[in-house]
Design an enzyme around this catalytic site. Structure first.
Site, PDB file in Angstrom:
ATOM      1  N   ALA A   1     -31.074 -13.958   2.037  1.00 45.80           N
ATOM      2  CA  ALA A   1     -32.401 -13.540   1.585  1.00 45.80           C
ATOM      3  C   ALA A   1     -32.385 -12.018   1.482  1.00 45.80           C
ATOM      4  O   ALA A   1     -31.616 -11.350   2.176  1.00 45.80           O
ATOM      5  CB  ALA A   1     -33.456 -14.003   2.580  1.00 45.80           C
TER       6      ALA A   1
ATOM      7  N   GLY B   1     -29.320 -17.064   3.843  1.00 45.10           N
ATOM      8  CA  GLY B   1     -29.932 -17.894   2.805  1.00 45.10           C
ATOM      9  C   GLY B   1     -28.926 -18.335   1.752  1.00 45.10           C
ATOM     10  O   GLY B   1     -29.108 -19.384   1.123  1.00 45.10           O
TER      11      GLY B   1
ATOM     12  N   GLU C   1     -27.340 -21.279   3.132  1.00 41.58           N
ATOM     13  CA  GLU C   1     -28.365 -22.336   3.160  1.00 41.58           C
ATOM     14  C   GLU C   1     -28.592 -22.965   1.788  1.00 41.58           C
ATOM     15  O   GLU C   1     -28.738 -24.179   1.680  1.00 41.58           O
ATOM     16  CB  GLU C   1     -29.672 -21.772   3.734  1.00 41.58           C
ATOM     17  CG  GLU C   1     -29.536 -21.472   5.225  1.00 41.58           C
ATOM     18  CD  GLU C   1     -30.722 -20.717   5.787  1.00 41.58           C
ATOM     19  OE1 GLU C   1     -31.118 -19.692   5.192  1.00 41.58           O
ATOM     20  OE2 GLU C   1     -31.259 -21.152   6.821  1.00 41.58           O
TER      21      GLU C   1
ATOM     22  N   GLU D   1     -28.061 -14.133  10.481  1.00 39.09           N
ATOM     23  CA  GLU D   1     -29.437 -13.664  10.717  1.00 39.09           C
ATOM     24  C   GLU D   1     -29.611 -13.038  12.097  1.00 39.09           C
ATOM     25  O   GLU D   1     -30.382 -12.100  12.272  1.00 39.09           O
ATOM     26  CB  GLU D   1     -30.422 -14.837  10.557  1.00 39.09           C
ATOM     27  CG  GLU D   1     -30.621 -15.314   9.127  1.00 39.09           C
ATOM     28  CD  GLU D   1     -29.630 -16.372   8.664  1.00 39.09           C
ATOM     29  OE1 GLU D   1     -28.594 -16.589   9.337  1.00 39.09           O
ATOM     30  OE2 GLU D   1     -29.892 -16.997   7.617  1.00 39.09           O
TER      31      GLU D   1
HETATM   32  C1  HXC Z   1     -30.506  -7.099   0.361  1.00 38.15           C
HETATM   33  C2  HXC Z   1     -28.243  -6.778   0.277  1.00 38.15           C
HETATM   34  C3  HXC Z   1     -28.019  -7.945   1.049  1.00 38.15           C
HETATM   35  C4  HXC Z   1     -29.148  -8.684   1.477  1.00 38.15           C
HETATM   36  C5  HXC Z   1     -26.113  -7.075   0.568  1.00 38.15           C
HETATM   37  N1  HXC Z   1     -27.033  -6.285   0.003  1.00 38.15           N
HETATM   38  N2  HXC Z   1     -26.683  -8.089   1.229  1.00 38.15           N
HETATM   39  N3  HXC Z   1     -29.472  -6.374  -0.056  1.00 38.15           N
HETATM   40  N4  HXC Z   1     -30.365  -8.232   1.096  1.00 38.15           N
HETATM   41  N5  HXC Z   1     -29.048  -9.816   2.176  1.00 38.15           N
HETATM   42  C6  HXC Z   1     -26.806  -5.084  -0.795  1.00 38.15           C
HETATM   43  C7  HXC Z   1     -26.524  -3.868   0.072  1.00 38.15           C
HETATM   44  O1  HXC Z   1     -27.703  -3.295   0.512  1.00 38.15           O
HETATM   45  C8  HXC Z   1     -25.786  -2.973  -0.907  1.00 38.15           C
HETATM   46  O2  HXC Z   1     -26.697  -2.367  -1.807  1.00 38.15           O
HETATM   47  C9  HXC Z   1     -24.984  -3.959  -1.732  1.00 38.15           C
HETATM   48  O3  HXC Z   1     -25.647  -5.230  -1.577  1.00 38.15           O
HETATM   49  C10 HXC Z   1     -23.564  -4.109  -1.258  1.00 38.15           C
HETATM   50  O4  HXC Z   1     -23.581  -4.366   0.137  1.00 38.15           O
HETATM   51  P1  HXC Z   1     -22.682  -3.534   1.180  1.00 38.15           P
HETATM   52  O5  HXC Z   1     -23.188  -3.845   2.527  1.00 38.15           O
HETATM   53  O6  HXC Z   1     -22.607  -2.105   0.783  1.00 38.15           O
HETATM   54  O7  HXC Z   1     -21.255  -4.203   0.914  1.00 38.15           O
HETATM   55  P2  HXC Z   1     -20.081  -4.571   1.949  1.00 38.15           P
HETATM   56  O8  HXC Z   1     -19.887  -3.426   2.914  1.00 38.15           O
HETATM   57  O9  HXC Z   1     -18.940  -5.047   1.128  1.00 38.15           O
HETATM   58  O10 HXC Z   1     -20.650  -5.787   2.822  1.00 38.15           O
HETATM   59  C11 HXC Z   1     -21.036  -7.021   2.209  1.00 38.15           C
HETATM   60  C12 HXC Z   1     -21.861  -7.896   3.198  1.00 38.15           C
HETATM   61  C13 HXC Z   1     -23.033  -7.054   3.742  1.00 38.15           C
HETATM   62  C14 HXC Z   1     -20.952  -8.361   4.321  1.00 38.15           C
HETATM   63  C15 HXC Z   1     -22.328  -9.115   2.403  1.00 38.15           C
HETATM   64  O11 HXC Z   1     -23.763  -6.511   2.640  1.00 38.15           O
HETATM   65  C16 HXC Z   1     -23.973  -7.825   4.607  1.00 38.15           C
HETATM   66  O12 HXC Z   1     -23.698  -8.047   5.778  1.00 38.15           O
HETATM   67  N6  HXC Z   1     -25.118  -8.209   4.043  1.00 38.15           N
HETATM   68  C17 HXC Z   1     -26.187  -8.835   4.772  1.00 38.15           C
HETATM   69  C18 HXC Z   1     -25.821 -10.254   5.092  1.00 38.15           C
HETATM   70  C19 HXC Z   1     -26.948 -10.909   5.891  1.00 38.15           C
HETATM   71  O13 HXC Z   1     -27.345 -10.458   6.956  1.00 38.15           O
HETATM   72  N7  HXC Z   1     -27.478 -12.003   5.332  1.00 38.15           N
HETATM   73  C20 HXC Z   1     -28.554 -12.706   5.946  1.00 38.15           C
HETATM   74  C21 HXC Z   1     -29.831 -12.154   5.461  1.00 38.15           C
HETATM   75  S1  HXC Z   1     -31.158 -12.854   6.360  1.00 38.15           S
HETATM   76  P3  HXC Z   1     -27.113  -0.804  -1.689  1.00 38.15           P
HETATM   77  O14 HXC Z   1     -27.956  -0.600  -2.893  1.00 38.15           O
HETATM   78  O15 HXC Z   1     -27.858  -0.693  -0.411  1.00 38.15           O
HETATM   79  O16 HXC Z   1     -25.803  -0.075  -1.697  1.00 38.15           O
HETATM   80  C22 HXC Z   1     -31.430 -14.280   5.631  1.00 38.15           C
HETATM   81  C23 HXC Z   1     -32.620 -14.920   6.165  1.00 38.15           C
HETATM   82  C24 HXC Z   1     -32.486 -16.356   5.954  1.00 38.15           C
HETATM   83  O17 HXC Z   1     -30.778 -14.736   4.747  1.00 38.15           O
HETATM   84  C25 HXC Z   1     -33.784 -16.974   6.089  1.00 38.15           C
HETATM   85  C26 HXC Z   1     -33.892 -18.071   5.130  1.00 38.15           C
HETATM   86  C27 HXC Z   1     -33.474 -17.697   3.775  1.00 38.15           C
END
Ligand code: HXC
Length: 260
Positions: A68, A111, A114, A134
């Site tokens: 998400a 997400g 999911e 998360e």
């Molecule tokens: C918004 C995101 C994002 C996310 C990545 N980006 N994941 N933006 N929401 N979930 C964006 C980053 O901000 C960045 O943009 C660009 O994508 C590239 O990400 P980086 O982190 O710079 O790349 P990298 O170092 O290669 O790492 C990739 C990654 C990491 C491992 C996927 O981005 C990451 O850990 N993302 C979050 C994963 C996460 O926590 N997902 C769960 C979300 S909570 P900018 O413009 O900033 O450079 C969730 C809630 C579920 O899903 C509830 C039900 C749906």
């Protein structure tokens, strides 16, 4: 293309595969509200189209979807998410009558994992990684991650993933039954379309009943599931396609299904 965050097209030799690609590459296909609304519309449109027998959902080679959209969620309050029942509209994939195959390359996180699990079959590229991270950002899965994952991989592995936030590889995901096959990254989408075409050879009506029967294994007790299965099996005897399928076998020819 009518959408901003996804691409849709019809694929396959017989133009009967609905193909959806998540397309927010700069944000690793983070699932914001606009993307999810578009995804819902695309799935519903393909599902309602009688010429479409299977849907394939994919992302990019780097990311199926990284979850998400955290930037969109960052400042939301409890009363806002609760009163708006945030995420309650993420149901189109799970409700599709048409089978959906997820072709996962790269990250399927939060997400992203999911929505892959809402699909009927998951195929992974060799570099795919699955996770429910998360917990790392102070929240928990909210679109089935604690439920579907646990039913698929069992309590111990699901707990490990949900409590640590650690990712698992495509290989591990296959070992745990989360994905049914692993393919080289560049072949993955073609393999998913080929698999979809193997499904669309059959009666769409019978496929729908078969999918419903398998899904009930996750949603009911064994006794209820067995009863539903038997009734759905009986129901196939009310279809032209059941008669045609058995007749074609006896006459040693290919069946000519009419989805009726
Ligand atoms: C918004 C995101 C994002 C996310 C990545 N980006 N994941 N933006 N929401 N979930 C964006 C980053 O901000 C960045 O943009 C660009 O994508 C590239 O990400 P980086 O982190 O710079 O790349 P990298 O170092 O290669 O790492 C990739 C990654 C990491 C491992 C996927 O981005 C990451 O850990 N993302 C979050 C994963 C996460 O926590 N997902 C769960 C979300 S909570 P900018 O413009 O900033 O450079 C969730 C809630 C579920 O899903 C509830 C039900 C749906």
């Amino acid at each position: 293309n009518e959408f901003k965050n996804i691409l849709t097209e019809v694929r396959g030799k017989d133009k009967n595969i609905g193909f959806i690609q998540l397309n927010r590459p700069k944000a690793f296909n983070a699932l914001n509200a606009e993307l999810m609304t578009e995804l819902e519309q695309a799935v519903k449109k393909f599902d309602a189209d009688p010429s479409i027998g299977c849907i394939v959902l994919t992302g990019s080679n780097r990311a199926f979807a990284a979850g998400a959209d955290i930037k969109e969620m960052q400042n939301k309050s409890f009363s806002e998410v609760c009163k708006g029942n945030f995420l309650s509209n993420w149901t189109a994939l799970a409700e599709s009558k048409t089978p959906v195959i997820a072709a996962v390359n790269g990250f399927a996180l939060g997400g992203g994992c999911e929505i892959a699990m809402m699909c009927d079959i998951i195929l992974a590229g060799e570099k795919a990684e699955f996770g429910q991270p998360e917990i790392v950002i102070g929240t928990i899965p909210g679109a089935g991650g604690t439920q579907r994952l646990t039913r698929v991989v069992g309590k111990s592995k699901a707990m490990e993933m949900v409590l640590t936030g650690d990712r698992i590889s495509a290989k591990e995901a296959q070992l745990y039954g989360l994905v049914s096959a692993v393919h080289p990254v560049d072949n993955l989408v073609d393999e998913a379309v080929k698999l979809a075409e193997r499904i669309t050879r059959h009666s769409k009506l019978t496929v729908q009943l078969a999918k419903e029967a398998v899904n009930s294994a996750y949603e009911t007790t064994l006794a209820q599931g067995i009863n539903l299965e038997r009734r759905l099996f009986h129901a196939t005897f009310a279809t032209n396609d059941r008669k045609e399928g058995m007749t074609a076998f006896v006459e040693k020819r290919k069946p000519n299904f009419t989805d009726s």
